[in-house]
Design an enzyme around this catalytic site. Structure first.
Site, mmCIF file in Angstrom:
data_model
loop_
_atom_site.group_PDB
_atom_site.id
_atom_site.type_symbol
_atom_site.label_atom_id
_atom_site.label_comp_id
_atom_site.label_asym_id
_atom_site.label_seq_id
_atom_site.Cartn_x
_atom_site.Cartn_y
_atom_site.Cartn_z
ATOM 1 N N THR A 1 4.269 39.145 24.226
ATOM 2 C CA THR A 1 4.673 40.714 23.612
ATOM 3 C C THR A 1 5.681 41.197 24.673
ATOM 4 O O THR A 1 6.598 41.962 24.050
ATOM 5 C CB THR A 1 3.506 41.489 23.313
ATOM 6 O OG1 THR A 1 2.500 40.698 22.402
ATOM 7 C CG2 THR A 1 3.748 42.494 22.685
ATOM 8 N N SER B 1 4.335 32.442 26.898
ATOM 9 C CA SER B 1 3.180 33.301 26.820
ATOM 10 C C SER B 1 1.960 32.419 27.649
ATOM 11 O O SER B 1 1.985 31.225 27.034
ATOM 12 C CB SER B 1 2.662 33.700 25.669
ATOM 13 O OG SER B 1 1.146 34.254 25.772
ATOM 14 N N HIS C 1 -1.222 31.928 27.610
ATOM 15 C CA HIS C 1 -2.341 31.355 26.980
ATOM 16 C C HIS C 1 -2.289 30.679 25.939
ATOM 17 O O HIS C 1 -3.045 30.166 25.306
ATOM 18 C CB HIS C 1 -3.322 32.781 26.632
ATOM 19 C CG HIS C 1 -2.873 33.808 25.370
ATOM 20 N ND1 HIS C 1 -3.393 33.476 24.031
ATOM 21 C CD2 HIS C 1 -1.720 34.701 25.573
ATOM 22 C CE1 HIS C 1 -2.809 34.455 23.378
ATOM 23 N NE2 HIS C 1 -1.940 35.089 24.207
ATOM 24 N N THR D 1 2.744 45.717 40.650
ATOM 25 C CA THR D 1 2.081 44.402 41.387
ATOM 26 C C THR D 1 1.694 43.140 40.701
ATOM 27 O O THR D 1 1.043 43.380 39.646
ATOM 28 C CB THR D 1 0.926 45.143 42.185
ATOM 29 O OG1 THR D 1 1.300 46.232 42.925
ATOM 30 C CG2 THR D 1 0.513 44.007 43.109
ATOM 31 N N CYS E 1 -6.272 41.577 6.772
ATOM 32 C CA CYS E 1 -7.212 42.660 5.844
ATOM 33 C C CYS E 1 -6.792 43.900 6.582
ATOM 34 O O CYS E 1 -7.239 44.332 7.563
ATOM 35 C CB CYS E 1 -8.657 42.348 6.142
ATOM 36 S SG CYS E 1 -9.553 43.035 4.812
HETATM 37 C C1 LIG Z 1 5.411 33.903 18.214
HETATM 38 C C2 LIG Z 1 4.651 34.845 18.837
HETATM 39 N N1 LIG Z 1 5.197 35.491 19.691
HETATM 40 C C3 LIG Z 1 4.675 36.554 20.592
HETATM 41 C C4 LIG Z 1 3.180 36.532 20.518
HETATM 42 C C5 LIG Z 1 2.373 37.570 21.529
HETATM 43 O O1 LIG Z 1 2.223 36.878 22.805
HETATM 44 P P1 LIG Z 1 1.186 37.266 23.656
HETATM 45 O O2 LIG Z 1 -0.110 37.073 23.007
HETATM 46 O O3 LIG Z 1 1.153 36.683 25.077
HETATM 47 O O4 LIG Z 1 1.343 38.731 23.656
HETATM 48 C C6 LIG Z 1 2.612 35.468 19.934
HETATM 49 C C7 LIG Z 1 1.004 35.558 19.930
HETATM 50 O O5 LIG Z 1 0.380 34.993 19.129
HETATM 51 C C8 LIG Z 1 3.270 34.567 19.262
HETATM 52 O O6 LIG Z 1 2.660 33.765 18.407
#
Ligand SMILES: Cc1ncc(COP(=O)(O)O)c(C=O)c1O
Length: 407
Positions: free
Chosen positions: A72, A199, A201, A237, A325
């Protein structure tokens, strides 16, 4: 209970190697990377090692990797950073209707601050047409942002083609590659991108860490001001253990990606074929071939995604749905609506996203459980006299049928 995790697009379990790499950065090497003394230098070395690992995965130089708090933030840094840095040249941005909200809500916010935003449509498979990008570019366009692969339906966009068009027009090009980095090749020169978000995770790394690839020579403005970390583009940091985990995840991805992609594509195809065979009125969503190897998305006519998810969860299967939802009323996902799916199908969306631990037995567990769940819910809906909607798979705004009915 036997638990089958098929929601890897939401998040992936951190790899054991990632956790092992992170622990010393929490326990022993806890210095501030900006400090001149040995404690700080040791932490800074860890960050630079991770930066080099991420750079290898992207085929760029380490200096072009800026660590952020996740996908994000990387998306926001790219979009706001480029828009504000290039304001004098123009205030027109181009994106697509199927972007993640980390992009869509960002460009919408800029729209409220005086930028003009062109939101390109997609076809029924979720694809953006590169010719539409070319046609939308104007002299005042400063940024095009189109995602690499969609998180709901897995459609992979023609990024290299769009990149070539942007480069020829002298317009910056950003891609949200959160769903592809670590899963598919994402070499920035091949993709012809100026900026790319990832990202941790989503590739078996930790949450709360990500990165923006920023091509050398491209100037953007920071979102965060402070101590001037990350070349002044992301003050604060550094999250050293997270960055170390992301670096290790990138190293693992490089060695496993190709074999894992073919293994998962075979399991995905088994799942999709099995669902279509066993469930009447089910439609596979997304592109038939240009799709993420781990992503199987379908829409079940006349049912709500959430209801199916609850029953799947009770059967020990974790999946997700594209519908959200909101205040008690189910809204079909913006992605499926942009693809033109009829609401009768779009509300019944299910997404199964496979990962490293997924086995054939798990796929077969879904194929055994879901048809019965669907039959049960359809009987209940019929008893309640609920309207299953029209028979078309794709509907026009007035409900007119745009495509053949599903048998
Ligand atoms: C295509 C896409 N962009 C951005 C994000 C956001 O990533 P983060 O969860 O690391 O903020 C996601 C997370 O689901 C995603 O699937």
């Amino acid at each position: 209970m036997y638990r089958v995790y098929l929601d890897h697009a939401a998040t992936t379990p951190p790899a054991a190697e990632v956790i092992d790499a992170m622990l010393p950065a929490l326990r022993n090497i806890w210095g501030n990377p900006s400090s001149v003394h040995g404690f700080g230098r040791a932490a800074a070395e860890l960050i630079e090692h991770a930066r080099a690992s991420v750079a290898r995965l992207l085929g760029c130089i380490p200096r072009e990797v800026i660590f952020t708090s996740g996908g994000t933030e990387a998306d926001n840094l790219a979009i706001f950073g480029a828009a504000y840095a290039r304001e004098a040249r123009g205030r027109h941005l181009i994106t697509s209707a199927v972007e993640h909200h980390a992009v869509l809500h960002g460009v919408e916010a800029l729209g409220k601050r005086g930028w003009e935003v062109t939101i390109l449509p997609v076809d029924r498979t979720g694809l953006v047409d590169p010719a539409a990008v070319a046609a939308a570019i104007r002299p005042d366009t400063t940024l095009v942002t189109i995602m690499h692969a969609n998180n709901e339906v897995g459609t992979i966009q023609p990024i290299a083609e769009i990149g070539e068009i942007c480069r020829a027009a002298g317009v910056l090009f950003h891609t949200d590659a959160v769903q592809t980095v670590g899963h598919l090749p994402t070499l920035v020169d091949e993709l012809q991108v100026d900026m790319l978000s990832l990202s941790g995770h989503k590739l078996y790394g930790p949450k709360g860490v990500g990165a923006l690839y920023l091509r050398k020579g491209v100037r953007i403005k920071p979102l965060m001001y402070g101590g001037g970390h990350e070349r002044g583009l992301r003050s604060g940091t550094e999250h050293v253990p997270g960055i170390v985990g992301l670096g290790r995840a990138a190293e693992l991805a490089l060695t496993e990606m190709d074999a894992e992609a073919s293994r998962l594509a075979a399991l995905r195809d088994r799942l999709l074929a099995g669902l279509v065979e066993r469930i009447p009125n089910v439609a596979v969503t997304g592109h038939p071939t240009r799709r993420l190897p781990n992503s199987a998305s379908v829409c079940v006519k006349g049912l709500e995604g959430e209801a199916m998810l609850i029953h799947l969860d009770a059967a020990g299967i974790a999946a997700s749905s594209g519908s959200a939802c909101t205040s008690g009323s189910l809204e079909p996902s913006h992605v499926l609506m942009a693809m033109g799916l009829a609401p009768g199908y779009a509300l019944g969306s299910l997404r199964f996203t496979l990962g490293r631990g997924t086995t054939e037995a798990e796929i077969d567990a879904v194929l055994a459980a879901l048809p019965d769940i669907v039959t049960k819910l359809r009987v209940q809906a019929a008893l309640k006299g609920e309207d299953a909607g029209c028979d078309c798979l794709f509907c026009g705004p007035g409900g007119e049928e745009l495509a053949e009915s599903v048998p």
